[in-house]
Write a protein that holds these residues in place. Structure first.
Motif, PDB file in Angstrom:
ATOM      1  N   ARG A  92       0.784  -1.237   0.000  1.00  0.00           N
ATOM      2  CA  ARG A  92       0.000   0.000   0.000  1.00  0.00           C
ATOM      3  C   ARG A  92       0.818   1.290   0.000  1.00  0.00           C
ATOM      4  NH1 ARG A  92      -2.582  -4.083  -0.285  1.00  0.00           N
ATOM      5  NH2 ARG A  92      -4.192  -4.844   1.092  1.00  0.00           N
ATOM      6  N   ILE A  93       1.953   1.296  -0.678  1.00  0.00           N
ATOM      7  CA  ILE A  93       2.719   2.530  -0.784  1.00  0.00           C
ATOM      8  C   ILE A  93       1.928   3.489  -1.665  1.00  0.00           C
ATOM      9  CG2 ILE A  93       4.934   3.571  -1.417  1.00  0.00           C
ATOM     10  CD1 ILE A  93       5.099   1.404   0.807  1.00  0.00           C
ATOM     11  N   TRP A  94       1.693   4.681  -1.167  1.00  0.00           N
ATOM     12  CA  TRP A  94       0.790   5.610  -1.836  1.00  0.00           C
ATOM     13  C   TRP A  94       1.235   7.049  -1.606  1.00  0.00           C
ATOM     14  CZ3 TRP A  94      -2.052   9.077   1.224  1.00  0.00           C
ATOM     15  CH2 TRP A  94      -3.009   9.837   0.570  1.00  0.00           C
ATOM     16  N   THR A  95       1.090   7.863  -2.625  1.00  0.00           N
ATOM     17  CA  THR A  95       1.239   9.316  -2.510  1.00  0.00           C
ATOM     18  C   THR A  95       0.008   9.936  -3.146  1.00  0.00           C
ATOM     19  OG1 THR A  95       3.647   9.171  -2.662  1.00  0.00           O
ATOM     20  CG2 THR A  95       2.664  11.326  -3.069  1.00  0.00           C
ATOM     21  N   HIS A  96      -0.603  10.860  -2.437  1.00  0.00           N
ATOM     22  CA  HIS A  96      -1.788  11.555  -2.958  1.00  0.00           C
ATOM     23  C   HIS A  96      -1.442  12.167  -4.308  1.00  0.00           C
ATOM     24  CE1 HIS A  96      -4.909  14.558  -3.401  1.00  0.00           C
ATOM     25  NE2 HIS A  96      -5.595  13.935  -2.458  1.00  0.00           N
ATOM     26  N   SER A  97      -2.357  12.064  -5.262  1.00  0.00           N
ATOM     27  CA  SER A  97      -2.086  12.521  -6.632  1.00  0.00           C
ATOM     28  C   SER A  97      -1.671  13.989  -6.704  1.00  0.00           C
ATOM     29  CB  SER A  97      -3.305  12.262  -7.522  1.00  0.00           C
ATOM     30  OG  SER A  97      -4.438  12.921  -6.998  1.00  0.00           O
ATOM     31  N   ALA A  98      -2.106  14.819  -5.772  1.00  0.00           N
ATOM     32  CA  ALA A  98      -1.733  16.237  -5.785  1.00  0.00           C
ATOM     33  C   ALA A  98      -0.336  16.490  -5.217  1.00  0.00           C
ATOM     34  CB  ALA A  98      -2.755  17.056  -4.997  1.00  0.00           C
ATOM     35  N   HIS A  99       0.301  15.451  -4.694  1.00  0.00           N
ATOM     36  CA  HIS A  99       1.604  15.629  -4.029  1.00  0.00           C
ATOM     37  C   HIS A  99       2.696  14.729  -4.602  1.00  0.00           C
ATOM     38  CE1 HIS A  99      -0.044  18.203  -0.892  1.00  0.00           C
ATOM     39  NE2 HIS A  99      -1.117  17.444  -0.970  1.00  0.00           N
ATOM     40  N   ARG A 100       2.505  14.217  -5.780  1.00  0.00           N
ATOM     41  CA  ARG A 100       3.501  13.315  -6.360  1.00  0.00           C
ATOM     42  C   ARG A 100       4.700  14.074  -6.908  1.00  0.00           C
ATOM     43  NH1 ARG A 100      -0.909   9.098  -8.825  1.00  0.00           N
ATOM     44  NH2 ARG A 100      -1.444   8.290  -6.764  1.00  0.00           N
ATOM     45  N   ARG A 101       5.787  13.323  -7.111  1.00  0.00           N
ATOM     46  CA  ARG A 101       7.041  13.838  -7.671  1.00  0.00           C
ATOM     47  C   ARG A 101       7.732  14.823  -6.721  1.00  0.00           C
ATOM     48  NH1 ARG A 101       8.654  11.151 -11.547  1.00  0.00           N
ATOM     49  NH2 ARG A 101      10.023  12.809 -12.229  1.00  0.00           N
ATOM     50  N   ARG A 102       7.556  14.594  -5.417  1.00  0.00           N
ATOM     51  CA  ARG A 102       8.175  15.449  -4.396  1.00  0.00           C
ATOM     52  C   ARG A 102       9.016  14.644  -3.406  1.00  0.00           C
ATOM     53  NH1 ARG A 102       3.051  19.407  -3.028  1.00  0.00           N
ATOM     54  NH2 ARG A 102       2.831  20.224  -5.131  1.00  0.00           N
ATOM     55  N   GLY A 103       9.220  13.358  -3.693  1.00  0.00           N
ATOM     56  CA  GLY A 103      10.042  12.534  -2.818  1.00  0.00           C
ATOM     57  C   GLY A 103       9.307  11.920  -1.632  1.00  0.00           C
ATOM     58  N   LEU A 104       8.002  12.065  -1.588  1.00  0.00           N
ATOM     59  CA  LEU A 104       7.253  11.538  -0.448  1.00  0.00           C
ATOM     60  C   LEU A 104       7.236  10.012  -0.419  1.00  0.00           C
ATOM     61  CD1 LEU A 104       4.300  14.081  -0.418  1.00  0.00           C
ATOM     62  CD2 LEU A 104       6.258  13.997   1.147  1.00  0.00           C
ATOM     63  N   ALA A 105       7.131   9.362  -1.558  1.00  0.00           N
ATOM     64  CA  ALA A 105       7.145   7.897  -1.582  1.00  0.00           C
ATOM     65  C   ALA A 105       8.491   7.371  -1.078  1.00  0.00           C
ATOM     66  CB  ALA A 105       6.849   7.375  -2.984  1.00  0.00           C
ATOM     67  N   ARG A 106       9.564   8.034  -1.450  1.00  0.00           N
ATOM     68  CA  ARG A 106      10.888   7.639  -0.932  1.00  0.00           C
ATOM     69  C   ARG A 106      10.921   7.765   0.580  1.00  0.00           C
ATOM     70  NH1 ARG A 106      15.863   7.926  -4.124  1.00  0.00           N
ATOM     71  NH2 ARG A 106      15.316   8.059  -6.314  1.00  0.00           N
ATOM     72  N   ARG A 107      10.326   8.830   1.079  1.00  0.00           N
ATOM     73  CA  ARG A 107      10.284   9.036   2.535  1.00  0.00           C
ATOM     74  C   ARG A 107       9.479   7.926   3.195  1.00  0.00           C
ATOM     75  NH1 ARG A 107       9.027  13.462   6.309  1.00  0.00           N
ATOM     76  NH2 ARG A 107       9.293  12.445   8.326  1.00  0.00           N
TER      77      ARG A 107
END
Length: 178
Positions: A92-107
């Motif tokens: 369930r790794i997920w990043t809200h569509s409005a916040h992608r490409r900011r390194g949050l999934a890596r975090r």
């Protein structure tokens, strides 16, 4: 004077919280994941989210579910469950569509790895779907070893398995720089 809506700033550091699947802040994660799965794999793919009992993502069962909150709102999240005695399985790794490409999934992945290691796991296993090139790229970029032929057409493989061995903690003196 009219205020103009601006996208949330990521200058603030997102807070990491541990939650249960029943926490209302998890709903956006599950809803958006279900929509993504259905779009990429068909309606029946939404059932993937119910594949494991919610308890498997709790500490008492060897798992965890965490969210990154920015200004109190969930912007990313993920979980792991016990795969075997030494292995956690990322889910369930997920990043809200409005916040992608900011390194949050890596975090999220880094936080899950830290938690898994703290709970005594020495290896992480995961699978991602063949129609999720962003996930495949994330795991390759964060040091996961593909357990499949990366030159093959992903559609011919099915779920794409990865693993990562967590490093042992350095000896006490080494950690202190002695």
């Amino acid at each position: 004077m009219t205020s103009v809506a601006r996208p949330p700033s990521l200058s603030a550091e997102p807070a990491v919280i541990h939650v249960t699947v029943s926490d209302p802040r998890v709903r956006p994660l599950l809803r958006e994941l279900g929509d993504e799965y259905s779009t990429r794999y068909g309606r029946e793919a939404h059932a993937e989210l119910a594949r494991y009992p919610d308890e498997e993502f709790t500490a008492s069962h060897g798992g965890v579910l965490l969210l990154l909150l920015l200004h109190g709102e969930p912007v990313a999240g993920g979980a792991f469950r016990r795969y075997d005695e030494i292995t956690a399985e990322l889910k369930r790794i997920w990043t809200h569509s409005a916040h992608r490409r900011r390194g949050l999934a890596r975090r999220v992945v880094a936080e899950l790895e830290r938690e898994a290691k703290a709970r005594g796991y020495r290896r992480i296993h995961l699978t991602t779907g063949p129609r999720q090139p962003e996930a495949r790229a994330l795991y390759l970029a964060t040091g996961y070893t593909p357990l499949f032929d990366t030159e093959a057409d992903p559609e011919s493989i099915g779920p794409l398995p990865f693993e990562k061995h967590l490093p042992d903690a350095p000896p006490q003196g080494e950690a202190a720089g002695l």
